[in-house]
Design an enzyme around this catalytic site. Structure first.
Site, PDB file in Angstrom:
ATOM      1  N   GLU A  94     -15.511 -84.802 -26.324  1.00 29.29           N
ATOM      2  CA  GLU A  94     -14.901 -83.978 -27.366  1.00 29.29           C
ATOM      3  C   GLU A  94     -13.473 -84.455 -27.705  1.00 29.29           C
ATOM      4  O   GLU A  94     -13.072 -84.489 -28.869  1.00 29.29           O
ATOM      5  CB  GLU A  94     -14.909 -82.531 -26.857  1.00 29.29           C
ATOM      6  CG  GLU A  94     -14.412 -81.483 -27.789  1.00 29.29           C
ATOM      7  CD  GLU A  94     -13.066 -80.941 -27.337  1.00 29.29           C
ATOM      8  OE1 GLU A  94     -12.699 -81.132 -26.148  1.00 29.29           O
ATOM      9  OE2 GLU A  94     -12.383 -80.341 -28.192  1.00 29.29           O
ATOM     10  N   ARG A 118       0.996-102.094 -19.132  1.00 26.71           N
ATOM     11  CA  ARG A 118       1.490-101.708 -17.802  1.00 26.71           C
ATOM     12  C   ARG A 118       0.382-101.095 -16.950  1.00 26.71           C
ATOM     13  O   ARG A 118       0.608-100.728 -15.804  1.00 26.71           O
ATOM     14  CB  ARG A 118       2.644-100.711 -17.930  1.00 26.71           C
ATOM     15  CG  ARG A 118       4.024-101.334 -17.957  1.00 26.71           C
ATOM     16  CD  ARG A 118       4.413-101.834 -19.315  1.00 26.71           C
ATOM     17  NE  ARG A 118       5.655-102.601 -19.262  1.00 26.71           N
ATOM     18  CZ  ARG A 118       6.324-102.967 -20.349  1.00 26.71           C
ATOM     19  NH1 ARG A 118       5.881-102.659 -21.544  1.00 26.71           N
ATOM     20  NH2 ARG A 118       7.427-103.666 -20.238  1.00 26.71           N
ATOM     21  N   LYS A 147      -9.530 -99.677 -30.001  1.00 29.95           N
ATOM     22  CA  LYS A 147      -9.777 -98.255 -29.680  1.00 29.95           C
ATOM     23  C   LYS A 147     -10.837 -97.602 -30.579  1.00 29.95           C
ATOM     24  O   LYS A 147     -11.574 -96.736 -30.134  1.00 29.95           O
ATOM     25  CB  LYS A 147      -8.481 -97.451 -29.760  1.00 29.95           C
ATOM     26  CG  LYS A 147      -7.512 -97.779 -28.622  1.00 29.95           C
ATOM     27  CD  LYS A 147      -6.302 -96.872 -28.703  1.00 29.95           C
ATOM     28  CE  LYS A 147      -5.313 -97.201 -27.600  1.00 29.95           C
ATOM     29  NZ  LYS A 147      -4.180 -96.274 -27.579  1.00 29.95           N
ATOM     30  N   ALA A 191       1.951 -89.402 -37.811  1.00 30.43           N
ATOM     31  CA  ALA A 191       0.589 -88.991 -38.165  1.00 30.43           C
ATOM     32  C   ALA A 191      -0.433 -90.077 -37.849  1.00 30.43           C
ATOM     33  O   ALA A 191      -1.478 -90.166 -38.485  1.00 30.43           O
ATOM     34  CB  ALA A 191       0.534 -88.620 -39.650  1.00 30.43           C
ATOM     35  N   ASP A 194      -5.025 -89.794 -23.744  1.00 34.81           N
ATOM     36  CA  ASP A 194      -3.686 -89.472 -24.259  1.00 34.81           C
ATOM     37  C   ASP A 194      -3.510 -87.966 -24.379  1.00 34.81           C
ATOM     38  O   ASP A 194      -2.390 -87.456 -24.276  1.00 34.81           O
ATOM     39  CB  ASP A 194      -3.465 -90.111 -25.638  1.00 34.81           C
ATOM     40  CG  ASP A 194      -3.124 -91.595 -25.523  1.00 34.81           C
ATOM     41  OD1 ASP A 194      -2.753 -92.030 -24.418  1.00 34.81           O
ATOM     42  OD2 ASP A 194      -3.239 -92.294 -26.539  1.00 34.81           O
TER      43      ASP A 194
HETATM   44  P1  ATR Z   1      -0.313 -94.802 -33.371  1.00 28.67           P
HETATM   45  O1  ATR Z   1      -1.776 -94.846 -33.727  1.00 28.67           O
HETATM   46  O2  ATR Z   1       0.037 -95.441 -32.071  1.00 28.67           O
HETATM   47  O3  ATR Z   1       0.231 -93.419 -33.465  1.00 28.67           O
HETATM   48  P2  ATR Z   1       0.445 -95.768 -36.004  1.00 28.67           P
HETATM   49  O4  ATR Z   1      -0.808 -95.272 -36.615  1.00 28.67           O
HETATM   50  O5  ATR Z   1       0.914 -97.135 -36.340  1.00 28.67           O
HETATM   51  O6  ATR Z   1       0.417 -95.747 -34.416  1.00 28.67           O
HETATM   52  O7  ATR Z   1       1.591 -94.709 -36.315  1.00 28.67           O
HETATM   53  C1  ATR Z   1       2.933 -95.009 -36.266  1.00 28.67           C
HETATM   54  C2  ATR Z   1       3.703 -93.800 -36.786  1.00 28.67           C
HETATM   55  O8  ATR Z   1       5.091 -94.148 -36.816  1.00 28.67           O
HETATM   56  C3  ATR Z   1       3.322 -93.394 -38.205  1.00 28.67           C
HETATM   57  O9  ATR Z   1       3.445 -91.991 -38.322  1.00 28.67           O
HETATM   58  C4  ATR Z   1       4.379 -94.116 -39.032  1.00 28.67           C
HETATM   59  O10 ATR Z   1       4.622 -93.531 -40.292  1.00 28.67           O
HETATM   60  P3  ATR Z   1       3.747 -93.970 -41.583  1.00 28.67           P
HETATM   61  O11 ATR Z   1       2.427 -93.256 -41.458  1.00 28.67           O
HETATM   62  O12 ATR Z   1       4.543 -93.533 -42.761  1.00 28.67           O
HETATM   63  O13 ATR Z   1       3.593 -95.481 -41.486  1.00 28.67           O
HETATM   64  C5  ATR Z   1       5.582 -93.950 -38.151  1.00 28.67           C
HETATM   65  N1  ATR Z   1       6.633 -94.920 -38.465  1.00 28.67           N
HETATM   66  C6  ATR Z   1       6.662 -96.230 -38.123  1.00 28.67           C
HETATM   67  N2  ATR Z   1       7.799 -96.809 -38.576  1.00 28.67           N
HETATM   68  C7  ATR Z   1       8.492 -95.835 -39.233  1.00 28.67           C
HETATM   69  C8  ATR Z   1       9.740 -95.794 -39.923  1.00 28.67           C
HETATM   70  N3  ATR Z   1      10.536 -96.893 -40.043  1.00 28.67           N
HETATM   71  N4  ATR Z   1      10.135 -94.607 -40.467  1.00 28.67           N
HETATM   72  C9  ATR Z   1       9.368 -93.514 -40.352  1.00 28.67           C
HETATM   73  N5  ATR Z   1       8.178 -93.482 -39.701  1.00 28.67           N
HETATM   74  C10 ATR Z   1       7.745 -94.630 -39.158  1.00 28.67           C
END
Ligand code: ATR
Length: 287
Positions: free
Chosen positions: A80, A19, A69, A131, A104
């Protein structure tokens, strides 16, 4: 005198979902700036070559999205904030140097300031769900604003533990299986997971234990009102949505490339919101 038309772009693969062109081209129109903001679909293996020719292509800078990224971080001079997050979403030229940041962090904070002014007056403890990279930006922002304790809960506990290791003792690991129990102390709850996003499962969480002054933020913006935000509103709690964060994170890049600090207005918000629910609405959220 030759006046060069300024240009910037968003680089990603895929990049159709972004977007950012809508936001930046709106601001160019709004401020009467003769410039352009484009999409550049660049494959992972072509990214370094594209960056090496960014200036020659006429770009003053760029946004970077999935999957570039981390590569952008390695190919530029990160500030930083970018170093704290380990990823870059905004690039600009400072003379010949290609510098970078991660907006962000300020997108999250500025949106929180706009949505829930003075949120940090009494924010001893925040609970962050997730995380990934987005969680890193949120945690860095919260710590920088003086939040004493950030509890991070994630489905995969080892990723939350890695954040504790990298951010230090003010970050603690919460129990994903007992989220309700973590709510009682939290002045601020932030969802950085993909739960609640269109096409993903909802975040199943009963907010009853949150205090009456707690604030709930979600970085998901498709849909704009996630089930989590709807539940918080139903309880009368202040909320900060992912669309606001998306708009606020765009401000710095525009200022760097086009020389004008743009405003996040209700008109811009309405424009992007219409795009999210309009004929193009099936485009997923870019993270
Ligand atoms: P970004 O870098 O955009 O934050 P990411 O690294 O893919 O994206 O993080 C996605 C987050 O959503 C993670 O914390 C992920 O949990 P895991 O580390 O256990 O994968 C969380 N997430 C995605 N699907 C999930 C689900 N069905 N239940 C719980 N947490 C989920």
């Amino acid at each position: 005198m030759t006046v060069t038309r300024r240009a910037a772009c968003v680089i990603g693969w895929p990049v159709e979902h972004s977007r950012s062109p809508l936001i930046h081209n709106y601001w160019l129109w709004r401020y009467g700036i003769d410039g352009e903001y484009r999409r550049e679909a660049v494959r992972q293996q072509d990214f370094a070559g594209f960056i090496a020719t960014l200036a020659a292509r006429g770009y003053a800078g760029a946004n970077v999205t999935v999957p570039h990224k981390e590569a952008a971080f390695a190919l530029s001079q990160p500030d930083e904030r970018a170093r704290a997050v380990g990823a870059v979403n905004t690039l600009w030229f400072d003379g010949d140097a290609l510098r970078s940041t991660n907006t962000d962090v300020e997108g999250f904070l500025d949106n929180l300031d706009a949505s829930a002014p003075h949120w940090d007056r009494d924010a001893a403890t925040a609970l962050v769900l997730g995380a990934g990279g987005a969680a890193r930006a949120v945690i860095h922002g919260l710590l920088s604003r003086g939040v004493e304790r950030v509890v991070v809960a994630n489905r995969t506990a080892s990723r939350a533990e890695a954040l504790r290791t990298s951010f230090g003792a003010r970050v603690q690991v919460g129990d994903w299986a007992r989220l309700e129990a973590e709510l009682a102390d939290a002045a601020l709850l932030v969802n950085t997971t993909t739960l609640g996003m269109q096409g993903q499962p909802a975040l199943e969480l009963d907010l009853a234990r949150l205090g009456g002054h707690a604030i709930v933020a979600d970085i998901v913006y498709v849909p704009v009102v996630t089930p989590l935000l709807a539940a918080a509103k139903a309880r009368g709690l202040a909320t900060a949505d992912g669309l606001g964060m998306l708009l606020h994170q765009a401000v710095r890049g525009f200022a760097l490339w086009f020389g004008k600090t743009p405003e996040v207005t209700s008109q811009l918000r309405a424009l992007v919101e219409a795009d999210l629910i309009g004929p193009q609405a099936n485009r997923p959220q870019t993270r």
